[in-house]
Design a protein around this motif. Structure first.
Motif, PDB file in Angstrom:
ATOM      1  N   ALA A  33      39.801  43.164  38.284  1.00  0.00           N
ATOM      2  CA  ALA A  33      39.173  42.158  39.145  1.00  0.00           C
ATOM      3  C   ALA A  33      37.691  42.112  38.784  1.00  0.00           C
ATOM      4  O   ALA A  33      37.077  43.147  38.537  1.00  0.00           O
ATOM      5  CB  ALA A  33      39.355  42.514  40.617  1.00  0.00           C
ATOM      6  N   VAL A  37      35.853  39.974  46.107  1.00  0.00           N
ATOM      7  CA  VAL A  37      36.873  39.157  46.777  1.00  0.00           C
ATOM      8  C   VAL A  37      38.197  39.268  46.028  1.00  0.00           C
ATOM      9  O   VAL A  37      39.251  39.524  46.624  1.00  0.00           O
ATOM     10  CB  VAL A  37      36.417  37.679  46.892  1.00  0.00           C
ATOM     11  CG1 VAL A  37      37.542  36.797  47.388  1.00  0.00           C
ATOM     12  CG2 VAL A  37      35.199  37.558  47.794  1.00  0.00           C
ATOM     13  N   GLU A  38      38.127  39.083  44.709  1.00  0.00           N
ATOM     14  CA  GLU A  38      39.330  39.181  43.886  1.00  0.00           C
ATOM     15  C   GLU A  38      39.922  40.595  43.982  1.00  0.00           C
ATOM     16  O   GLU A  38      41.137  40.767  44.099  1.00  0.00           O
ATOM     17  CB  GLU A  38      38.961  38.853  42.434  1.00  0.00           C
ATOM     18  CG  GLU A  38      40.132  38.777  41.487  1.00  0.00           C
ATOM     19  CD  GLU A  38      39.688  38.405  40.072  1.00  0.00           C
ATOM     20  OE1 GLU A  38      40.281  38.976  39.127  1.00  0.00           O
ATOM     21  OE2 GLU A  38      38.778  37.577  39.901  1.00  0.00           O
ATOM     22  N   LEU A  40      39.619  42.820  46.504  1.00  0.00           N
ATOM     23  CA  LEU A  40      40.220  43.057  47.815  1.00  0.00           C
ATOM     24  C   LEU A  40      41.569  42.342  47.927  1.00  0.00           C
ATOM     25  O   LEU A  40      42.530  42.896  48.476  1.00  0.00           O
ATOM     26  CB  LEU A  40      39.264  42.602  48.919  1.00  0.00           C
ATOM     27  CG  LEU A  40      39.507  43.152  50.307  1.00  0.00           C
ATOM     28  CD1 LEU A  40      39.589  44.665  50.325  1.00  0.00           C
ATOM     29  CD2 LEU A  40      38.420  42.680  51.259  1.00  0.00           C
ATOM     30  N   ASN A  41      41.654  41.132  47.391  1.00  0.00           N
ATOM     31  CA  ASN A  41      42.937  40.413  47.396  1.00  0.00           C
ATOM     32  C   ASN A  41      43.998  41.174  46.605  1.00  0.00           C
ATOM     33  O   ASN A  41      45.146  41.297  47.055  1.00  0.00           O
ATOM     34  CB  ASN A  41      42.762  38.997  46.835  1.00  0.00           C
ATOM     35  CG  ASN A  41      42.015  38.086  47.788  1.00  0.00           C
ATOM     36  OD1 ASN A  41      41.970  38.321  48.992  1.00  0.00           O
ATOM     37  ND2 ASN A  41      41.401  37.057  47.252  1.00  0.00           N
ATOM     38  N   LEU A  42      43.618  41.694  45.434  1.00  0.00           N
ATOM     39  CA  LEU A  42      44.572  42.462  44.632  1.00  0.00           C
ATOM     40  C   LEU A  42      44.982  43.758  45.330  1.00  0.00           C
ATOM     41  O   LEU A  42      46.145  44.173  45.249  1.00  0.00           O
ATOM     42  CB  LEU A  42      43.979  42.772  43.254  1.00  0.00           C
ATOM     43  CG  LEU A  42      44.120  41.682  42.205  1.00  0.00           C
ATOM     44  CD1 LEU A  42      43.331  42.023  40.949  1.00  0.00           C
ATOM     45  CD2 LEU A  42      45.577  41.442  41.857  1.00  0.00           C
ATOM     46  N   ARG A  44      45.269  44.232  48.524  1.00  0.00           N
ATOM     47  CA  ARG A  44      46.233  43.894  49.587  1.00  0.00           C
ATOM     48  C   ARG A  44      47.566  43.419  49.026  1.00  0.00           C
ATOM     49  O   ARG A  44      48.616  43.692  49.608  1.00  0.00           O
ATOM     50  CB  ARG A  44      45.609  42.850  50.507  1.00  0.00           C
ATOM     51  CG  ARG A  44      44.485  43.455  51.336  1.00  0.00           C
ATOM     52  CD  ARG A  44      43.994  42.535  52.424  1.00  0.00           C
ATOM     53  NE  ARG A  44      43.084  43.248  53.306  1.00  0.00           N
ATOM     54  CZ  ARG A  44      41.841  42.886  53.550  1.00  0.00           C
ATOM     55  NH1 ARG A  44      41.350  41.796  52.998  1.00  0.00           N
ATOM     56  NH2 ARG A  44      41.079  43.587  54.367  1.00  0.00           N
ATOM     57  N   GLN A  45      47.550  42.708  47.900  1.00  0.00           N
ATOM     58  CA  GLN A  45      48.792  42.187  47.310  1.00  0.00           C
ATOM     59  C   GLN A  45      49.562  43.256  46.536  1.00  0.00           C
ATOM     60  O   GLN A  45      50.775  43.374  46.667  1.00  0.00           O
ATOM     61  CB  GLN A  45      48.486  41.035  46.344  1.00  0.00           C
ATOM     62  CG  GLN A  45      48.006  39.777  47.007  1.00  0.00           C
ATOM     63  CD  GLN A  45      47.459  38.780  45.978  1.00  0.00           C
ATOM     64  OE1 GLN A  45      47.524  38.979  44.783  1.00  0.00           O
ATOM     65  NE2 GLN A  45      46.880  37.692  46.470  1.00  0.00           N
ATOM     66  N   GLU A  46      48.863  44.023  45.733  1.00  0.00           N
ATOM     67  CA  GLU A  46      49.508  44.926  44.783  1.00  0.00           C
ATOM     68  C   GLU A  46      49.628  46.370  45.268  1.00  0.00           C
ATOM     69  O   GLU A  46      50.397  47.141  44.704  1.00  0.00           O
ATOM     70  CB  GLU A  46      48.746  44.910  43.450  1.00  0.00           C
ATOM     71  CG  GLU A  46      48.716  43.563  42.777  1.00  0.00           C
ATOM     72  CD  GLU A  46      50.074  43.123  42.245  1.00  0.00           C
ATOM     73  OE1 GLU A  46      50.924  43.987  41.943  1.00  0.00           O
ATOM     74  OE2 GLU A  46      50.285  41.904  42.137  1.00  0.00           O
ATOM     75  N   ARG A  59      29.983  38.125  45.097  1.00  0.00           N
ATOM     76  CA  ARG A  59      30.811  37.561  46.168  1.00  0.00           C
ATOM     77  C   ARG A  59      31.102  38.522  47.312  1.00  0.00           C
ATOM     78  O   ARG A  59      30.998  38.157  48.462  1.00  0.00           O
ATOM     79  CB  ARG A  59      32.115  36.980  45.626  1.00  0.00           C
ATOM     80  CG  ARG A  59      31.887  35.784  44.738  1.00  0.00           C
ATOM     81  CD  ARG A  59      33.137  35.176  44.178  1.00  0.00           C
ATOM     82  NE  ARG A  59      34.105  34.829  45.192  1.00  0.00           N
ATOM     83  CZ  ARG A  59      35.386  34.604  44.924  1.00  0.00           C
ATOM     84  NH1 ARG A  59      35.834  34.686  43.696  1.00  0.00           N
ATOM     85  NH2 ARG A  59      36.203  34.286  45.882  1.00  0.00           N
ATOM     86  N   VAL A  65      33.677  46.041  50.212  1.00  0.00           N
ATOM     87  CA  VAL A  65      35.079  46.353  49.918  1.00  0.00           C
ATOM     88  C   VAL A  65      35.425  47.717  50.520  1.00  0.00           C
ATOM     89  O   VAL A  65      36.462  47.880  51.160  1.00  0.00           O
ATOM     90  CB  VAL A  65      35.359  46.343  48.390  1.00  0.00           C
ATOM     91  CG1 VAL A  65      36.758  46.875  48.086  1.00  0.00           C
ATOM     92  CG2 VAL A  65      35.177  44.937  47.825  1.00  0.00           C
ATOM     93  N   GLU A  68      35.997  47.455  54.203  1.00  0.00           N
ATOM     94  CA  GLU A  68      37.307  46.861  54.496  1.00  0.00           C
ATOM     95  C   GLU A  68      38.423  47.895  54.325  1.00  0.00           C
ATOM     96  O   GLU A  68      39.351  47.936  55.123  1.00  0.00           O
ATOM     97  CB  GLU A  68      37.564  45.654  53.585  1.00  0.00           C
ATOM     98  CG  GLU A  68      36.745  44.440  53.929  1.00  0.00           C
ATOM     99  CD  GLU A  68      37.113  43.827  55.275  1.00  0.00           C
ATOM    100  OE1 GLU A  68      38.317  43.758  55.614  1.00  0.00           O
ATOM    101  OE2 GLU A  68      36.194  43.409  55.990  1.00  0.00           O
TER     102      GLU A  68
END
Length: 180
Positions: A33, A37-38, A40-42, A44-46, A59, A65, A68
């Protein structure tokens, strides 16, 4: 498909590639990433098995991060290695010793990276006494009432001084108006 996932969050492609090249051989997939932002999204997804996190990111910073991650108990258990070119950036936000993650200063060598990963895995297995945002709160300083009283006296003195200056300024304005 790889058995484990390692997420490298860094805005530098060179650092991401360098980390990938330094990782020990194993059955894992490296995810990348380029910003917070990218990343944190990864996360949560992966649900990666290890996170390598740069502290200064566009960002959403590495600090944000980290905050979070601390809010979600399931994410707290993921081993975390924080990377930074300046340790002071991290210690300004989080005091040592680092209880919940391992820190590695850039630039680093392969053996340092591998040691940091082992340390992060060990720390992730430690029980967490604090949950949520609690680790981020700082205790309020104790208040010395004698200092407060002295400050109040000083404020009163300054207020008197300001009132005297206003009077002097009014007299000066009156004098200038008479001369004009």
């Amino acid at each position: 498909m790889a058995g484990h996932k390692i997420l490298v969050i860094d805005d530098s492609k060179v650092i991401r590639m360098r980390v990938r090249d330094m990782l020990p051989d194993g059955d894992f997939q490296v995810l990348e990433a380029k910003d917070g932002v990218e990343g944190l999204n990864l996360i949560r997804q992966e649900r990666p098995n290890l996170i390598m996190l740069d502290f200064l990111l566009p960002r959403l910073s590495g600090w944000e991060v980290y905050q979070e991650l601390q809010l979600e108990q399931s994410l707290q258990a993921i081993p975390l290695v924080i990377m930074s070119g300046r340790k002071e950036e991290v210690t300004d936000k989080l005091s040592e010793p680092f209880e919940f993650f391992e820190f590695i200063e850039k630039p680093f060598e392969k053996h340092q990276l591998q040691g940091a990963i082992k340390g992060a895995i060990t720390k992730s297995k430690q029980p967490r006494i604090r949950t949520g945002a609690a680790p981020l709160k700082v205790a309020a300083p104790s208040i010395d009432t004698s200092e407060v009283a002295a400050l109040h006296q000083r404020i009163e003195g300054l207020e008197d001084e300001v009132a005297n200056l206003k009077k002097a300024l009014a007299q000066l304005v009156k004098f200038v108006k008479q001369k004009i």
